[in-house]
Scaffold this active site. Structure first.
Site, PDB file in Angstrom:
ATOM      1  N   VAL A  26      28.164  57.948   6.476  1.00  0.00           N
ATOM      2  CA  VAL A  26      29.759  57.768   5.986  1.00  0.00           C
ATOM      3  C   VAL A  26      30.342  56.690   6.947  1.00  0.00           C
ATOM      4  O   VAL A  26      30.150  56.839   8.399  1.00  0.00           O
ATOM      5  CB  VAL A  26      30.443  59.250   6.241  1.00  0.00           C
ATOM      6  CG1 VAL A  26      32.020  59.118   6.029  1.00  0.00           C
ATOM      7  CG2 VAL A  26      29.609  60.226   5.606  1.00  0.00           C
ATOM      8  N   CYS A  27      30.957  55.817   6.447  1.00  0.00           N
ATOM      9  CA  CYS A  27      31.744  55.027   7.213  1.00  0.00           C
ATOM     10  C   CYS A  27      30.879  54.101   8.208  1.00  0.00           C
ATOM     11  O   CYS A  27      29.952  53.680   7.867  1.00  0.00           O
ATOM     12  CB  CYS A  27      32.993  55.649   8.206  1.00  0.00           C
ATOM     13  SG  CYS A  27      34.197  54.711   9.054  1.00  0.00           S
TER      14      CYS A  27
END
Length: 321
Positions: free
Chosen positions: A104-105
C-alpha cells in the site's frame, strides 16, 4: 469454510490509514457467513510501533514468529524512506512465500528494496514513483493506476487506493456482492478499477486561489451535464471569456476545456460502474449530448467504449443503451 490469513507488517513511521483501511475491508467481509479472514499484525521484534501521525500500534507478535500468510500486506509511510535493513532482509527472505504479496502506498519501496518487484509492473504513491523508478530500474513503474496486479504481486497508490485494492481482493475471493456490501458500509465506491488514474480532475488540477474560480471548479463537478462552455463559465465567474480562460489555466494548471472533459469522463465512468442507466441517458446527463460523442471520448481516454467499459467494471451486466 476456508480461512484466509492476512499478515500486515508494522514498522516505525508507518501510515496508520495504510494499515487500518485494508484491515477494515477484510474485517468487514468476515462478518458474512462462510467468509473468514484471519488478520494478524507483526513488527520485527513484536514491539509497538509509532505511526507517522503519532498513534502507537501494538502488533500481535513478531515477524519471526508469524506463520506464512495467504496474503502479506506491506503498508507505506515515512518509515519506508530509510527502512530498517533487518526489515528489508526479512521481506527478501519471506516475500516469495505467500500466495499474494501486497503493498500500500510507499510500501512498494520496501518490496523493491527487497528485490520482490524486480521484473514486475508496479505502482506506488505518485510522490515516490520517480524515486521507485530511479532507485530500482528493474521495476516497471507505472505512475498512473491506483493499483496494479501483476501475478501474485499487487501494489497500490496512496491511502484510499489500499482500500480499493483490498476490495478487489475480497471480490476475487468471495464475489462482487460481498465486496459491494463492504464498500457500502465503508461509504466508498466499489470499486474504482485499478486502471483508474491516481488523479481525479479535482486532484490533478490545482485549486484556484480566487473564490470565483474555485466556485466555478466546484460547479463544474456538480453539474457535468450543464453548458460548460468557456463563455458560460466566464459569465458565472463574472469575467470576460478571454480573461477567464487565462486565469483558470494560470491558477489550476489546466485549461477549462480539459478540466470539463476530465470531470465528465469521471462522472460517466461512475454511472457505468454503479448503475444500470442506459448509455444514451448517461451521455445526456454527463454533457456529451449523444452516445457517439461519449464513445469517442471513452475510446480516446481509455481505449474502450462505454459498453465494453461497463462489461469490465460495472456492477450490473445489463447495458440498456
Amino acid at each position: 469454510m476456508k480461512q484466509r490469513s492476512v499478515l500486515v507488517v508494522l514498522f516505525d513511521g508507518i501510515q496508520s490509514l495504510d494499515v487500518t483501511g485494508p484491515m477494515e475491508v477484510f474485517a468487514g467481509a468476515s462478518r458474512f457467513p462462510d467468509v473468514s479472514y484471519e488478520l494478524r499484525t507483526a513488527s520485527l521484534d513484536g514491539a509497538p510501533v509509532r505511526t507517522s501521525c503519532g498513534l502507537t500500534l501494538v502488533p500481535d507478535g513478531s515477524l519471526a514468529d508469524a506463520p506464512v500468510p495467504l496474503t502479506l500486506v506491506v503498508p507505506g509511510g515515512w518509515g519506508t524512506r530509510d527502512p530498517d535493513p533487518a526489515l528489508v532482509d526479512w521481506l527478501r527472505a519471506h516475500g516469495p512465500l505467500p500466495e499474494r504479496l501486497v503493498s500500500v502506498c510507499s510500501g512498494a519501496l520496501l518490496l523493491a528494496a527487497a528485490g520482490q518487484l524486480d521484473g514486475h509492473r508496479a505502482t506506488t504513491h505518485w510522490n515516490v514513483c520517480e524515486k521507485l523508478a530511479r532507485d530500482h530500474p528493474a521495476v516497471e513503474v507505472d505512475p498512473e493506476p491506483i493499483f496494479v496486479r501483476d501475478g501474485r504481486i499487487a501494489t497500490s497508490a496512496g491511502v484510499t487506493a489500499g482500500i480499493d485494492l483490498a476490495l478487489a481482493l475480497v471480490e476475487e475471493d468471495h464475489g462482487r456482492d460481498v465486496a459491494l456490501t463492504v464498500a457500502r458500509h465503508l461509504v466508498v465506491f466499489l470499486r474504482r478499477p485499478g486502471s483508474q488514474s491516481q488523479f481525479s480532475a479535482q486532484l490533478s488540477a490545482q485549486t484556484a486561489r480566487r473564490e470565483p474560480l474555485r466556485e466555478v471548479q466546484h460547479w463544474i463537478t456538480e453539474h457535468p451535464g450543464a453548458d460548460l462552455s468557456v463563455e458560460a463559465l466566464a459569465a458565472r465567474a463574472r469575467l470576460s471569456p478571454r480573461h477567464f480562460a487565462r486565469a483558470f489555466q494560470a491558477e489550476t494548471g489546466t485549461t477549462p476545456g480539459r478540466y470539463v472533459d476530465q470531470v465528465r469522463l469521471e462522472h460517466a465512468r461512475r454511472l457505468l460502474e454503479d448503475t444500470t442507466d442506459g448509455v444514451a441517458g448517461i451521455a445526456r446527463d454527463c454533457g456529451y449530448g449523444t452516445p457517439e460523442a461519449m464513445r469517442r471520448a471513452f475510446v480516446k481516454a481509455l481505449g474502450a467504449g462505454p459498453a465494453e467499459y461497463r462489461r469490465r467494471f460495472g456492477s450490473h451486466t445489463a447495458d440498456h443503451s
